[in-house]
Scaffold this motif. Sequence first.
Motif, PDB file in Angstrom:
ATOM      1  N   GLU A  87      51.124   5.616  53.670  1.00 39.97           N
ATOM      2  CA  GLU A  87      51.023   4.682  54.661  1.00 39.97           C
ATOM      3  C   GLU A  87      51.973   3.616  54.517  1.00 39.97           C
ATOM      4  O   GLU A  87      52.613   3.012  55.454  1.00 39.97           O
ATOM      5  CB  GLU A  87      49.482   4.129  54.853  1.00 39.97           C
ATOM      6  N   CYS A  88      52.111   3.153  53.252  1.00 40.32           N
ATOM      7  CA  CYS A  88      52.897   2.292  52.680  1.00 40.32           C
ATOM      8  C   CYS A  88      54.627   2.546  53.188  1.00 40.32           C
ATOM      9  O   CYS A  88      55.296   1.638  53.909  1.00 40.32           O
ATOM     10  CB  CYS A  88      52.889   1.824  51.130  1.00 40.32           C
ATOM     11  N   ARG A  89      54.796   3.928  52.771  1.00 43.17           N
ATOM     12  CA  ARG A  89      56.085   4.241  53.222  1.00 43.17           C
ATOM     13  C   ARG A  89      56.467   4.160  54.593  1.00 43.17           C
ATOM     14  O   ARG A  89      57.450   3.773  55.229  1.00 43.17           O
ATOM     15  CB  ARG A  89      56.260   5.490  52.658  1.00 43.17           C
ATOM     16  N   LYS A  90      55.283   4.556  55.461  1.00 45.64           N
ATOM     17  CA  LYS A  90      55.863   4.533  56.909  1.00 45.64           C
ATOM     18  C   LYS A  90      55.852   3.205  57.486  1.00 45.64           C
ATOM     19  O   LYS A  90      56.659   2.933  58.186  1.00 45.64           O
ATOM     20  CB  LYS A  90      54.069   5.196  57.692  1.00 45.64           C
ATOM     21  N   VAL A  91      55.218   2.156  56.981  1.00 45.15           N
ATOM     22  CA  VAL A  91      55.105   0.788  57.225  1.00 45.15           C
ATOM     23  C   VAL A  91      56.502   0.397  56.999  1.00 45.15           C
ATOM     24  O   VAL A  91      57.392  -0.465  57.483  1.00 45.15           O
ATOM     25  CB  VAL A  91      54.327  -0.154  56.584  1.00 45.15           C
ATOM     26  N   ASN A 100      59.358   2.162  56.458  1.00 41.23           N
ATOM     27  CA  ASN A 100      60.294   2.725  57.595  1.00 41.23           C
ATOM     28  C   ASN A 100      60.490   2.004  58.687  1.00 41.23           C
ATOM     29  O   ASN A 100      61.347   1.907  59.333  1.00 41.23           O
ATOM     30  CB  ASN A 100      60.052   4.223  57.515  1.00 41.23           C
ATOM     31  N   GLU A 101      59.335   1.737  59.152  1.00 45.74           N
ATOM     32  CA  GLU A 101      59.060   1.210  60.768  1.00 45.74           C
ATOM     33  C   GLU A 101      59.696  -0.254  60.458  1.00 45.74           C
ATOM     34  O   GLU A 101      60.121  -0.908  61.678  1.00 45.74           O
ATOM     35  CB  GLU A 101      57.734   0.994  60.909  1.00 45.74           C
ATOM     36  N   SER A 102      59.682  -0.980  59.480  1.00 47.79           N
ATOM     37  CA  SER A 102      60.131  -2.258  59.458  1.00 47.79           C
ATOM     38  C   SER A 102      61.587  -2.353  58.856  1.00 47.79           C
ATOM     39  O   SER A 102      62.178  -3.173  58.398  1.00 47.79           O
ATOM     40  CB  SER A 102      59.372  -3.181  58.481  1.00 47.79           C
ATOM     41  N   ASN A 103      62.404  -1.124  59.037  1.00 45.63           N
ATOM     42  CA  ASN A 103      63.798  -0.928  58.310  1.00 45.63           C
ATOM     43  C   ASN A 103      64.003  -1.167  57.036  1.00 45.63           C
ATOM     44  O   ASN A 103      65.099  -1.566  56.482  1.00 45.63           O
ATOM     45  CB  ASN A 103      64.664  -1.692  59.474  1.00 45.63           C
ATOM     46  N   ALA A 152      61.341   2.251  51.088  1.00 43.29           N
ATOM     47  CA  ALA A 152      60.964   3.577  51.496  1.00 43.29           C
ATOM     48  C   ALA A 152      61.367   4.661  50.614  1.00 43.29           C
ATOM     49  O   ALA A 152      60.533   5.659  50.249  1.00 43.29           O
ATOM     50  CB  ALA A 152      60.868   3.845  52.898  1.00 43.29           C
ATOM     51  N   GLU A 153      62.699   4.866  50.533  1.00 48.17           N
ATOM     52  CA  GLU A 153      63.050   5.898  49.695  1.00 48.17           C
ATOM     53  C   GLU A 153      62.467   5.846  48.156  1.00 48.17           C
ATOM     54  O   GLU A 153      62.285   7.036  47.690  1.00 48.17           O
ATOM     55  CB  GLU A 153      64.676   6.007  49.689  1.00 48.17           C
ATOM     56  N   LEU A 154      62.547   4.647  47.797  1.00 46.13           N
ATOM     57  CA  LEU A 154      62.027   4.621  46.241  1.00 46.13           C
ATOM     58  C   LEU A 154      60.562   4.981  46.268  1.00 46.13           C
ATOM     59  O   LEU A 154      60.125   5.808  45.401  1.00 46.13           O
ATOM     60  CB  LEU A 154      62.027   2.934  45.719  1.00 46.13           C
ATOM     61  N   LEU A 155      59.683   4.462  47.224  1.00 42.25           N
ATOM     62  CA  LEU A 155      58.435   5.068  47.325  1.00 42.25           C
ATOM     63  C   LEU A 155      58.371   6.397  47.548  1.00 42.25           C
ATOM     64  O   LEU A 155      57.326   7.204  47.016  1.00 42.25           O
ATOM     65  CB  LEU A 155      57.740   4.109  48.534  1.00 42.25           C
ATOM     66  N   SER A 156      59.120   6.959  48.174  1.00 38.90           N
ATOM     67  CA  SER A 156      59.162   8.610  48.311  1.00 38.90           C
ATOM     68  C   SER A 156      59.164   9.246  47.085  1.00 38.90           C
ATOM     69  O   SER A 156      58.565  10.274  46.769  1.00 38.90           O
ATOM     70  CB  SER A 156      60.408   9.145  49.157  1.00 38.90           C
TER      71      SER A 156
END
Length: 88
Positions: A17-21, A23-26, A31-35
């Motif tokens: 969910e955090c990664r989705k947020v 990504n949505e906020s650019n 997001a890549e680190l969280l991946s």
Amino acid sequence: MSHSDEQLQSVLETLEECRKVLNESNNRESAELLSIVILDVRMKLKGIDSADLKALCDEMLRSAGSEPQPPSKQTQDQPRRPLLRVVK
């Protein structure tokens, strides 16, 4: 599923969910680190160690090196064969 696996699954859902947020906020870099963290948690849940992951990556690189150059426009419309296969 053990209690610790349930906890990891809950953490995984929160991380996704955090990664989705992000990504949505650019915030692509975050997001890549969280991946990477998500991958690590998934590996723990599935019992995959880093040696298994390295072997997979090595095989994918070896396969990619032996494949022909990018296909022409005519063959790009055809679906690509998957890099991974499910083995039961």
